[in-house]
Design a protein around this motif. Sequence first.
Motif, short mmCIF file in Angstrom:
data_model
loop_
_atom_site.label_atom_id
_atom_site.label_comp_id
_atom_site.label_asym_id
_atom_site.label_seq_id
_atom_site.Cartn_x
_atom_site.Cartn_y
_atom_site.Cartn_z
N ASP A 102 0.89 -1.11 0.13
CA ASP A 102 -0.02 -0.07 -0.04
C ASP A 102 0.69 1.24 -0.16
N TYR A 103 0.52 2.49 0.34
CA TYR A 103 1.16 3.71 0.02
C TYR A 103 2.27 3.75 1.03
N LEU A 104 2.10 3.14 2.25
CA LEU A 104 3.27 3.59 3.36
C LEU A 104 3.74 2.39 3.80
N THR A 105 3.14 1.14 3.36
CA THR A 105 3.78 -0.07 3.86
C THR A 105 3.87 -1.30 2.91
N VAL A 106 4.56 -2.42 3.21
CA VAL A 106 4.58 -3.60 2.68
C VAL A 106 4.47 -4.78 3.64
N TYR B 179 6.32 -4.07 7.08
CA TYR B 179 7.20 -3.11 7.03
C TYR B 179 6.86 -1.67 6.56
N GLN B 180 7.43 -1.00 7.34
CA GLN B 180 7.29 0.43 6.99
C GLN B 180 8.33 1.08 5.90
N VAL B 181 7.71 1.41 4.91
CA VAL B 181 8.44 1.61 3.91
C VAL B 181 9.13 3.23 4.00
N HIS B 182 8.13 4.25 4.06
CA HIS B 182 8.48 5.78 4.36
C HIS B 182 7.54 6.15 5.43
N ASP B 183 7.53 5.83 6.37
CA ASP B 183 6.46 6.18 7.56
C ASP B 183 6.78 7.76 7.69
N TYR B 184 7.83 8.13 7.50
CA TYR B 184 8.19 9.71 7.67
C TYR B 184 7.26 10.67 6.73
N VAL C 238 16.64 9.29 6.11
CA VAL C 238 15.91 10.41 6.04
C VAL C 238 15.82 11.04 7.50
N CYS C 239 15.93 12.13 7.42
CA CYS C 239 15.78 12.98 8.90
C CYS C 239 14.40 13.49 9.03
N VAL C 240 13.76 13.16 9.99
CA VAL C 240 12.41 13.58 10.31
C VAL C 240 12.20 14.85 10.87
N MET D 292 11.80 -6.17 -1.65
CA MET D 292 12.29 -4.91 -2.25
C MET D 292 11.04 -4.04 -2.91
N THR D 293 10.96 -2.82 -2.33
CA THR D 293 9.91 -2.02 -3.12
C THR D 293 10.60 -0.37 -3.06
N GLY D 294 9.94 0.40 -3.85
CA GLY D 294 10.57 1.55 -4.07
C GLY D 294 9.72 2.70 -3.22
N SER D 295 10.36 3.87 -3.48
CA SER D 295 9.98 4.97 -2.65
C SER D 295 10.37 6.44 -3.41
N TYR D 296 10.30 7.39 -2.84
CA TYR D 296 10.72 8.83 -3.51
C TYR D 296 12.10 9.13 -3.44
N ASN D 297 12.39 10.18 -4.22
CA ASN D 297 13.81 10.77 -4.11
C ASN D 297 14.86 9.55 -4.82
#
Length: 473
Positions: free
Chosen positions: A330-334, A349-354, A423-425, A384-389
């Motif tokens: 989904d958008y934030l997790t696997v 698994y949190q992909v980009h919870d920030y 990534v620094c929150v 494996m999955t993708g994110s931003y940047n």
Amino acid sequence: MKCFSRYLPYIFRPPNTILSSSCHTEADIISTVEFNHTGELLATGDKGGRVVIFQREQEVCTEEQAPAVVLGSGLQVLKFNLPSFQSKNQVHRRGEYNVYSTFQSHEPEFDYLKSLEIEEKINKIRWLPQQNAAYFLLSTNDKTVKLWKVSERDKRPEGYNLKDEEGRLRDPATITTLRVPVLRPMDLMVEATPRRVFANAHTYHINSISVNSDYETYMSADDLRINLWNFEITNQSFNIVDIKPANMEELTEVITAAEFHPHHCNTFVYSSSKGTIRLCDMRASALCDRHTKFFEEPEDPSNRSFFSEIISSISDVKFSHSGRYIMTRDYLTVKVWDLNMENRPIETYQVHDYLRSKLCSLYENDCIFDKFECVWNGSDSVIMTGSYNNFFRMFDRNTKRDVTLEASRENSKPRAILKPRKVCVGGKRRKDEISVDSLDFSKKILHTAWHPSENIIAVAATNNLYIFQDKVN
């Protein structure tokens, strides 16, 4: 996976030079990536309707002889290899992927009855297992699925009786002797020919295709229906799932992805925009309107927000190679689900919870609707999955360790080490960290693929295809 347990962080050596420019068009953006069953071929599709196939070279060469970059038509392919413990000049197999074939799979069309433009963009590519010298693959845009045959030809026939050497018909009156045609060697030519065209079966946009384990049938899924096809029949398909309500105003969810079980030809799953997964058995009934199993995680009331339904929508679903587990993104997790436990996932698994604090701005720029894919490694031990940047994430299921890597040309200097990114929150940012406010949401890793038996991954970033491989020992 040894590179997680022993060699974290990953160390990649970029090529010495990059022979391509950074400019690209919309048609060059990669829209799907897929290894074949042996991993010897890698296919990519783009928004321009093109399919580019790369073949793994098995030649033995030294460090200095190995090519660094291969360019396709509009597609920039950047290869990064892990350094080995061997001496610099020691001979070993490199396994470079080079362009094998490029062809136009789909063209833009126009539906005059609905006044609707049909894009040529390749949504999915799926390989069929190789049965002979030729390769077969399925490619689809929003409406039409095509079966392609990719074959090699290194000989040509000569000495026809009724045709001259240029292919023109000869006057029968001039033919006085009978010749036996012979095959002459020629330069190797790779041909891609469409063998079947499966059209006119989907009212809505196709989002998934999946080849059955019987290799006689496959299914194609759109927003509201899933159809079952036989490879030999192009003018008829069987509707196996239909969630379209009688009144479209009552529509509450759509199908987002679907896949066959890797071993049981009667079983398949499909996911929905509500974050649910349905497992269906075609032995139960011809129309699988009643699921066999229903996977859904109860929502935490404390996390309820305006965006809850959007971020819970599943963008990809994949069976593990063993067939025991289902992975969803989904958008934030696997999440990893056990087929024997429906009430909650066994791993999350949190992909980009920030990004949870950025959902409002992500909604305004439509990034919240991005559809990220997820893949297993060959042994189902790493995800494996993708994110931003241009970040992509890997999760080791055994050690519970994870790593964030960046597929970026700018950070790939010669002989440089590609270190894990953080990534620094909030608070004070360290030197090697990147602030969440500095992330570039226009650079995103949506499509990834993992070699079926080796630690080789392909990552698509806009029109760049990055190929990483594990350390050579």
